[in-house]
Each structure stands twice: as structure tokens, then as C-alpha cells.
Motif scaffolding. Structure first.
Motif, PDB file in Angstrom:
ATOM      1  N   PHE B  59       0.970  -1.159   0.119  1.00 39.72           N
ATOM      2  CA  PHE B  59       0.089  -0.220   0.092  1.00 39.72           C
ATOM      3  C   PHE B  59       0.833   1.579   0.043  1.00 39.72           C
ATOM      4  CE2 PHE B  59      -2.757   3.371   2.072  1.00 39.72           C
ATOM      5  CZ  PHE B  59      -3.843   3.125   1.208  1.00 39.72           C
ATOM      6  N   ILE B  63       0.850   3.957  -2.913  1.00 37.20           N
ATOM      7  CA  ILE B  63       0.632   5.532  -2.739  1.00 37.20           C
ATOM      8  C   ILE B  63       1.638   6.381  -2.964  1.00 37.20           C
ATOM      9  CG2 ILE B  63       0.846   6.090  -0.031  1.00 37.20           C
ATOM     10  CD1 ILE B  63      -2.344   6.031  -1.526  1.00 37.20           C
ATOM     11  N   PHE B  67       1.242   9.559  -5.301  1.00 40.14           N
ATOM     12  CA  PHE B  67       1.336  10.978  -5.354  1.00 40.14           C
ATOM     13  C   PHE B  67       2.236  11.637  -6.255  1.00 40.14           C
ATOM     14  CE2 PHE B  67       0.926  10.343  -0.476  1.00 40.14           C
ATOM     15  CZ  PHE B  67       0.059  11.623  -0.447  1.00 40.14           C
ATOM     16  N   SER B  69       2.247  10.682  -9.304  1.00 39.39           N
ATOM     17  CA  SER B  69       1.642  10.820 -10.702  1.00 39.39           C
ATOM     18  C   SER B  69       0.277  11.046 -10.801  1.00 39.39           C
ATOM     19  CB  SER B  69       1.778   9.299 -11.460  1.00 39.39           C
ATOM     20  OG  SER B  69       1.793   8.168 -10.391  1.00 39.39           O
ATOM     21  N   ASP B  70      -0.206  11.900  -9.578  1.00 42.67           N
ATOM     22  CA  ASP B  70      -1.460  12.132  -9.531  1.00 42.67           C
ATOM     23  C   ASP B  70      -2.746  11.451 -10.347  1.00 42.67           C
ATOM     24  OD1 ASP B  70      -1.105  15.016  -8.803  1.00 42.67           O
ATOM     25  OD2 ASP B  70      -0.095  15.485 -10.774  1.00 42.67           O
ATOM     26  N   THR B  71      -2.386  10.052  -9.714  1.00 44.27           N
ATOM     27  CA  THR B  71      -3.478   8.939 -10.185  1.00 44.27           C
ATOM     28  C   THR B  71      -4.387   8.567  -9.058  1.00 44.27           C
ATOM     29  OG1 THR B  71      -1.481   7.483  -9.759  1.00 44.27           O
ATOM     30  CG2 THR B  71      -2.246   8.050 -12.075  1.00 44.27           C
ATOM     31  N   MET B  72      -4.570   9.406  -7.834  1.00 43.86           N
ATOM     32  CA  MET B  72      -5.427   9.183  -6.815  1.00 43.86           C
ATOM     33  C   MET B  72      -5.008   7.849  -6.064  1.00 43.86           C
ATOM     34  SD  MET B  72      -7.128  11.527  -7.231  1.00 43.86           S
ATOM     35  CE  MET B  72      -7.798  10.972  -5.810  1.00 43.86           C
ATOM     36  N   ALA B  73      -5.511   6.699  -5.998  1.00 45.64           N
ATOM     37  CA  ALA B  73      -5.092   5.723  -5.339  1.00 45.64           C
ATOM     38  C   ALA B  73      -5.198   4.494  -6.186  1.00 45.64           C
ATOM     39  CB  ALA B  73      -5.660   5.561  -3.904  1.00 45.64           C
ATOM     40  N   ILE B  74      -4.924   4.292  -7.566  1.00 45.42           N
ATOM     41  CA  ILE B  74      -4.978   3.441  -8.241  1.00 45.42           C
ATOM     42  C   ILE B  74      -4.003   2.506  -8.271  1.00 45.42           C
ATOM     43  CG2 ILE B  74      -5.567   2.701 -10.817  1.00 45.42           C
ATOM     44  CD1 ILE B  74      -6.294   5.438 -11.251  1.00 45.42           C
ATOM     45  N   ALA B  76      -1.808   1.973  -5.835  1.00 43.18           N
ATOM     46  CA  ALA B  76      -1.954   1.552  -4.328  1.00 43.18           C
ATOM     47  C   ALA B  76      -3.055   0.435  -4.435  1.00 43.18           C
ATOM     48  CB  ALA B  76      -2.526   2.473  -3.328  1.00 43.18           C
ATOM     49  N   ALA B  77      -4.110   0.772  -5.062  1.00 41.47           N
ATOM     50  CA  ALA B  77      -5.194  -0.523  -5.123  1.00 41.47           C
ATOM     51  C   ALA B  77      -4.622  -1.706  -5.709  1.00 41.47           C
ATOM     52  CB  ALA B  77      -6.526   0.090  -5.981  1.00 41.47           C
ATOM     53  N   ILE B  80      -1.650  -3.717  -3.567  1.00 43.56           N
ATOM     54  CA  ILE B  80      -2.437  -4.497  -2.417  1.00 43.56           C
ATOM     55  C   ILE B  80      -3.053  -5.683  -3.135  1.00 43.56           C
ATOM     56  CG2 ILE B  80      -2.403  -2.629  -0.611  1.00 43.56           C
ATOM     57  CD1 ILE B  80      -5.233  -2.487  -1.482  1.00 43.56           C
ATOM     58  N   LEU B 131      -9.350   0.172 -13.121  1.00 40.58           N
ATOM     59  CA  LEU B 131      -9.714   1.295 -12.328  1.00 40.58           C
ATOM     60  C   LEU B 131      -9.490   2.575 -13.016  1.00 40.58           C
ATOM     61  CD1 LEU B 131      -8.529   0.394  -8.775  1.00 40.58           C
ATOM     62  CD2 LEU B 131     -10.713   0.632  -9.693  1.00 40.58           C
ATOM     63  N   GLU B 132      -8.325   2.689 -13.774  1.00 38.86           N
ATOM     64  CA  GLU B 132      -7.912   3.807 -14.178  1.00 38.86           C
ATOM     65  C   GLU B 132      -9.062   4.387 -15.483  1.00 38.86           C
ATOM     66  OE1 GLU B 132      -4.721   4.209 -16.997  1.00 38.86           O
ATOM     67  OE2 GLU B 132      -3.885   6.057 -16.404  1.00 38.86           O
TER      68      GLU B 132
END
Lengths: 273, 169
Positions: B59, B63, B67, B69-74, B76-77, B80, B131-132
Motif C-alpha cells: 500500500f 500510494i 502521489f 503521478s496524480d493518479t489518486m489511489a489506483i 495502491a489498489a 495491495i 480502475l483508471e
């Protein structure tokens, strides 16, 4: 109780996974419907500084071309200036200007994702605020979305969520500029009514309907157009003037009337209900 | 010896994040291929470690990339997911062998290593691009991106793997 604890202990990995997944999905889905998260963006202190120092090195490789670009722009601006009949310097007093300009440098650029963001090295300290327009010498680039003290992230026009008012040059037919996520040099202009005469190669510029960009900033030229499924509006493919893969220097536009406009619009909306 | 071992993983973590965000995120091969070499961290991570810690690290890794690449938490998802699924994938590739104390990645055959890496990459990229892009209407686009980026990631990871592999003892 014992059984619940046993259950948690036995499946702790799975529960941890599910928990973290929900956290990530929460952040992600929230950003689909609303703005980019305030914290999860590259304008924060650590990422901003790392990206900037990396950019300080790589920026030297393109200096020559960048100088050329700026020279061309100066040439163009000088031409405008010298051919103007009279120049009133008092008009440049910043108190009277509607639009003020700040310059900035791109420290991170992306164009391959469905939602692209650009990070620039100007932030709150340089009085950059969210919802300011960002352009280059060739055309529009995007809108500021988040700011930190020294950096800001810009929602690129190559972003699924981007929606900018645009029109066909020298007419008053306006539509919305969106992106279909396919090519990084082509964006789409929708909602132009069928009765408008179009030709391939027509220039598209920003419209005056937005309080973010001034009118008549170049965007691109029409590459292809066809009618949408309802046959009443055009779908237009616009080839961008900007090379989105190679951007160094940008201008950030502040519209001093924006707050007044927004306030007025809000007032009208509440009165209308 | 133990501290050395943690030190190695911390250094690996930082270097892979930096290499990813400063070099590979800017590659844009053919206009859209950005290989994700940071998966190597999860590939190399010791087998016998605590699983919960491994998912937590996955995770953090994801994350950190998000941070930059401005990809939210994709990211990270996706990390994990592969961190959670890694034991299953390893059991599939190496059989029950991998649970033994003497198991070492460097002792397995080349084919097994590649299969293991490829499975990690496929799962990761599939979650990531789904997700993207986030719409089933663009399923072909998702597949195209998974395939193209996955191939690039696999090739680069194999190159990196052979450059920095732990020597056989």
C-alpha cells in the motif's frame, strides 16, 4: 466474542486487504465524480521538490528549442505592438487590468492517462489559486486544480473531466471542449449546432462564456467533423496547436472579475428558485 | 545481518519509486506505454515475511507512486491486490515448495521466475487499467493497454532483474 476475535485473527490479512482496498477505491471513485483530492496530488512539498529538482536537470536538454519558441512569441507580440496606432502605458497599470499573468514552469507533465495532470512550480506564494487558466504561447493547456505553497497541479485539457467553453473563430457559435481519451493531440468539440457552416482547417478558440479564460485564445484547428447520433449537433475533432508532449513555459491567467461574476451568477441562481 | 536485510529493502523501495516516477513515468513509449518497474519490489520481497506487513508495504509503495503521478489511489489498489494474491500465485507457480524454509527465488528455474513475474504483472495491470479507465464500454482499450504496457513492464523487469539479481551462493 471469542469467536469474533478468532475470526478476525484468522482472516486478518484478508480484512486488511479489504480495508485498504476500500480506502483506495474510496479516494479513486470520489475523484471520478468530484475534484482531485486535496492531499493526493503531486503539488505537495515532497513530491513537488523532487520533481522540481529532476526538472532542473532535464530542462537543459530542451533549452535551445524553448528559446526559439519564446523568440517567436516575442516576435509576434512585437509585431502587434509596433503596428498599434498609439500605446497608452497607463493602461498597463495593474489596478485597471482585468487579466493578470504569472509565468511558470512545468515540472511534471503526463498525457498518456485518461486523467492527466500537469504540475507547475508556482503556488499560493505566487498568488496562484484554483480555477485559474493556464496557457502556453501556442494555446490553452488547462485549469489550476490544487495549489500548495510553492506548486500547483493543473487539470490538463487531456483529462476526461475537462470541459472548457470554446467557439469557432470569428463566429459566436460555441460548444464544449472535451477529450475522448484516445489521442493526445486531438480533443473534441461538441454541442455545435448543425446549421453552422464548418470547413476542415477552421480555427477553434476559447469562448467568452467562461470566467477562466479570456476570449480568443487559440486551441486548435478542425481536423474532422460529423453529426452526432441525434443528427442535430456536430462532433468535431480538433487538432491542438500545442504539442502536449513538450511543454516547458506556461502563463497562468488571473481574471480579477471572476469572483464578481461567480457571485452574481450564484445570486441569480438562488433568486430564480 | 537482520538490519542489513531491512536496509536493503528500504533502499530498494526508495530507488524503485524514484526510478519509476523520474524515468519510467516520462517514457511514454509509442505515446502511451509507461512500464511500471516498481512491481519488482513486490517480486523480490522475501517470501517468509509477515503477510500483513507485506500488504501494508504494498500500500505504501502504491500510494508513493500515486502521489507523484496524480493518479489518486489506483497504483495502491493494484499493489495491495498483488501483495494479497502473491502467495496464491507462488503456490500456483512453484507448487507447495515455496513454503519450505530453504526456498529461494534464485534456486528456481528461469521459466518459473518469468511465469511468476508475468502473473504479478498481469494481475497488477488489469486492476490498474480497469480502475483508471473505469468503464466497461472501453474494455478493448483496457485490454490493449494491459497487453502493451504489460509486455514492456515484463521485458524491463527481466532486464533489471538480471542486472541486480542476488548472486547464487
Amino acid at each position: 466474542m471469542q469467536q469474533i476475535i478468532n475470526f478476525i485473527i484468522r482472516y486478518k490479512n484478508f480484512l486488511l486487504y479489504v480495508f485498504l482496498m476500500i480506502v483506495s477505491l474510496g479516494f479513486t471513485i470520489q475523484s471520478h465524480s468530484y475534484h482531485q483530492s486535496r492531499f493526493f496530488n503531486s503539488s505537495n512539498w515532497i513530491t513537488g521538490n523532487i520533481l522540481e529538482s529532476s526538472n532542473n536537470v532535464s530542462t537543459y536538454f530542451g533549452l535551445d528549442r524553448e528559446n526559439q519558441k519564446l523568440m517567436h512569441e516575442n516576435e509576434y507580440l512585437r509585431k502587434l505592438l509596433f503596428n498599434k496606432k498609439e500605446i497608452d502605458t497607463t493602461a498597463l497599470d495593474s489596478v485597471q487590468l482585468t487579466y493578470t499573468i504569472t509565468t511558470g514552469k512545468v515540472i511534471k507533465n503526463s498525457f498518456a492517462d485518461p486523467r492527466n495532470y500537469i504540475t507547475i512550480n508556482q503556488g499560493k506564494k505566487d498568488s496562484v489559486k484554483p480555477d485559474m487558466g493556464v496557457i502556453t504561447s501556442k494555446g490553452i493547456l488547462g485549469i489550476v486544480e490544487n495549489t500548495s505553497n510553492n506548486f500547483a497541479t493543473v487539470q490538463s485539457i487531456l483529462n476526461e473531466k475537462s470541459n472548457i467553453n470554446a467557439k469557432i473563430k470569428n463566429t459566436n457559435h460555441f460548444g464544449s471542449l472535451v477529450w475522448n481519451m484516445k489521442q493526445y493531440n486531438v480533443v473534441q468539440l461538441v454541442d455545435i449546432p448543425r446549421l453552422v457552416p464548418l470547413t476542415i482547417g477552421d480555427t477553434i478558440v476559447t469562448g467568452g462564456m467562461s470566467s477562466i479564460f479570456p476570449e480568443n485564445i487559440p486551441i486548435g484547428t478542425i481536423r474532422k467533423f460529423d453529426l452526432n447520433t441525434s443528427k442535430s449537433f456536430y462532433n468535431i475533432d480538433v487538432a491542438l496547436f500545442n504539442d502536449m508532449t513538450n511543454i516547458k513555459n506556461v502563463y497562468i491567467i488571473d481574471n480579477s472579475n471572476r469572483e464578481e461574476i461567480l457571485e452574481l451568477e450564484k445570486l441569480t441562481e438562488t433568486n430564480g428558485q | 545481518m537482520v538490519s542489513n536485510y531491512y536496509f536493503l529493502n528500504v533502499i530498494r523501495f526508495i530507488l524503485l519509486v524514484l526510478v519509476q516516477v523520474l524515468v519510467f513515468n516520462k517514457l511514454n513509449f509509442f505515446g502511451f506505454i509507461n512500464p511500471m518497474v516498481y512491481i519488482l519490489f513486490l517480486y523480490w520481497y522475501p517470501v517468509k515475511e509477515n503477510r500483513a506487513a507485506f500488504i501494508g508495504l504494498g500500500f505504501l509503495l502504491g500510494i508513493a507512486i500515486d502521489f507523484f503521478s496524480d493518479t489518486m489511489a489506483i497504483h495502491a489498489a493494484s499493489t495491495i491486490t498483488i501483495a494479497y494474491m502473491r502467495p496464491a500465485i507462488m503456490r500456483f507457480v512453484f507448487g507447495v515448495n515455496f513454503e519450505f524454509q530453504s526456498f529461494k527465488l534464485s534456486n528456481t528455474t528461469r521459466a518459473q521466475q518469468i511465469t511468476y513475474l508475468a502473473l504479478l504483472i498481469i494481475v497488477h495491470h488489469f486492476v490498474f487499467f480497469t480502475l483508471e479507465i473505469f468503464s466497461l464500454a472501453n474494455f478493448l482499450l483496457i485490454l490493449k493497454k494491459v497487453f502493451a504496457t504489460g509486455t514492456a513492464t515484463l521485458i524491463l523487469c527481466l532486464l533489471f532483474g538480471s542486472l541486480f539479481s542476488v548472486r547464487k551462493e
